[in-house]
Design an enzyme around this catalytic site. Structure first.
Site, PDB file in Angstrom:
ATOM      1  N   ALA A  78       0.808  -1.215   0.000  1.00  0.00           N
ATOM      2  CA  ALA A  78       0.000   0.000   0.000  1.00  0.00           C
ATOM      3  C   ALA A  78       0.842   1.266   0.000  1.00  0.00           C
ATOM      4  O   ALA A  78       0.323   2.358   0.231  1.00  0.00           O
ATOM      5  CB  ALA A  78      -0.922   0.011   1.217  1.00  0.00           C
ATOM      6  N   ASP A  79       2.130   1.155  -0.270  1.00  0.00           N
ATOM      7  CA  ASP A  79       2.998   2.333  -0.354  1.00  0.00           C
ATOM      8  C   ASP A  79       4.053   2.109  -1.436  1.00  0.00           C
ATOM      9  O   ASP A  79       5.254   2.200  -1.190  1.00  0.00           O
ATOM     10  CB  ASP A  79       3.652   2.609   1.003  1.00  0.00           C
ATOM     11  CG  ASP A  79       4.370   3.952   1.048  1.00  0.00           C
ATOM     12  OD1 ASP A  79       4.059   4.825   0.223  1.00  0.00           O
ATOM     13  OD2 ASP A  79       5.247   4.136   1.915  1.00  0.00           O
ATOM     14  N   LEU A  80       3.582   1.835  -2.636  1.00  0.00           N
ATOM     15  CA  LEU A  80       4.475   1.440  -3.725  1.00  0.00           C
ATOM     16  C   LEU A  80       4.731   2.628  -4.644  1.00  0.00           C
ATOM     17  O   LEU A  80       3.814   3.135  -5.289  1.00  0.00           O
ATOM     18  CB  LEU A  80       3.844   0.287  -4.512  1.00  0.00           C
ATOM     19  CG  LEU A  80       4.692  -0.310  -5.637  1.00  0.00           C
ATOM     20  CD1 LEU A  80       5.966  -0.939  -5.081  1.00  0.00           C
ATOM     21  CD2 LEU A  80       3.890  -1.360  -6.408  1.00  0.00           C
ATOM     22  N   GLN A  96      10.593   4.108  -3.116  1.00  0.00           N
ATOM     23  CA  GLN A  96      10.580   2.969  -2.201  1.00  0.00           C
ATOM     24  C   GLN A  96      11.139   1.699  -2.845  1.00  0.00           C
ATOM     25  O   GLN A  96      11.007   0.621  -2.281  1.00  0.00           O
ATOM     26  CB  GLN A  96       9.145   2.681  -1.723  1.00  0.00           C
ATOM     27  CG  GLN A  96       8.525   3.808  -0.917  1.00  0.00           C
ATOM     28  CD  GLN A  96       8.984   3.823   0.516  1.00  0.00           C
ATOM     29  OE1 GLN A  96      10.183   3.814   0.779  1.00  0.00           O
ATOM     30  NE2 GLN A  96       8.055   3.852   1.442  1.00  0.00           N
TER      31      GLN A  96
END
Length: 294
Positions: A192-194, A198
């Site tokens: 959920a943080d792609l 990152q």
């Protein structure tokens, strides 16, 4: 160790007194962790928007010590890394969640996916969506639950923010969120943080995700973030749509569902950005809403 000035200047700390206190203690916290885990520093630190990563060695093995501020879900991150166990992600070697410390395999902290051309980055991120889609326990929060929370809060937050978009866009976001909340999202993992910052150059695999946030369900959940983090490199509307089409094709996800997630996530981050005093990101989200929500 000196804390990098660029980390001290991050917007994360504007409204975070505990975080600013943590920054002043960070050199001592790092020194303590080096002693505890038998590590030696092996170069200057890297950082993202909030955490600090110091290249270290244990014996002759190159590793990375990551220190996260108070409030970060280090235990959840460790759970996510254990679940993926190096499949598309950095490998976890040790963790002290109470101290916000994780010991990780060494990646190339100077070469994130943000250094690659935007088209290549979108292709890699979409490929990672597929690679990360492994079976996950039902207890993990689902993307349907995320959408349901947006249904419950969108209108209140939109009103509180001064009605920052046309009402038709709010209606489109609410309808999309209701549809996504009502549909079984399946039982595979999603990050959920792609986004490009990152993902780092690796050795075992060409590109590896760091700091993932584990959800269960729609792999296209965070496609909006893939786009808005590189939006200035997509100057024309057709460039944005081409990037969207590439991601949908490579990830093998339904186009209509991917569109719904872009609308929902863009509205969500627009409101969050306004609530936290951001200026650039809300503009990016408005552009995505104009393109995908009419």
């Amino acid at each position: 160790m000196d804390v990098p000035a660029t980390l001290l200047e991050m917007p994360r700390w504007w409204h975070d007194a505990a975080g600013r206190t943590w920054l002043t203690r960070l050199p001592a916290l790092v020194a303590e962790r080096l002693r505890t885990w038998g590590l030696t520093a092996d170069g200057p630190p890297w950082h993202g928007s909030n955490a600090l990563v110091l290249p270290v060695r244990r014996g002759g093995e190159p590793l990375a010590l990551r220190m996260s501020p108070p409030g970060d879900d280090v235990a959840g991150e460790a759970e996510a890394l254990r679940l993926w166990d190096g499949r598309g992600t950095v490998r976890l070697l040790d963790v002290d969640a109470d101290q916000g410390a994780t010991l990780l395999e060494r990646l190339d902290g100077d070469h994130t996916l943000a250094r690659e051309p935007v088209g290549r980055a979108v292709e890699v991120l979409a490929t990672l969506m597929v690679r990360l889609a492994v079976p996950v326990p039902e207890r993990v929060r689902s993307t349907a639950e995320v959408a349901g929370a947006e249904v419950a809060s969108f209108r209140r937050r939109w009103e509180a923010a001064g009605r920052p978009t046309p009402s038709a866009q709010l209606g489109r976001a609410l309808a999309a969120a209701r549809e996504l909340a009502a549909t079984d999202p399946g039982s595979t993992a999603v990050d959920a943080d792609l986004h490009s910052e990152q993902v780092l150059r690796g050795g075992r695999e060409p590109w590896l995700v760091v700091d993932p946030v584990l959800l269960r369900g729609d792999r296209e959940h965070d496609l909006a973030r893939v786009l808005w983090t590189r939006l200035e490199e997509l100057p024309e509307d057709r460039d944005v749509r081409d990037a969207f089409d590439m991601a949908v094709s490579v990830a093998g996800v339904p186009r209509d569902r991917a569109t719904s997630w872009v609308v929902v996530r863009s509205m969500s981050y627009l409101l969050w950005g306004l609530e936290h005093g951001l200026t650039t990101d809300p503009v990016r989200c408005r552009r995505l809403l104009d393109l995908f929500a009419g």
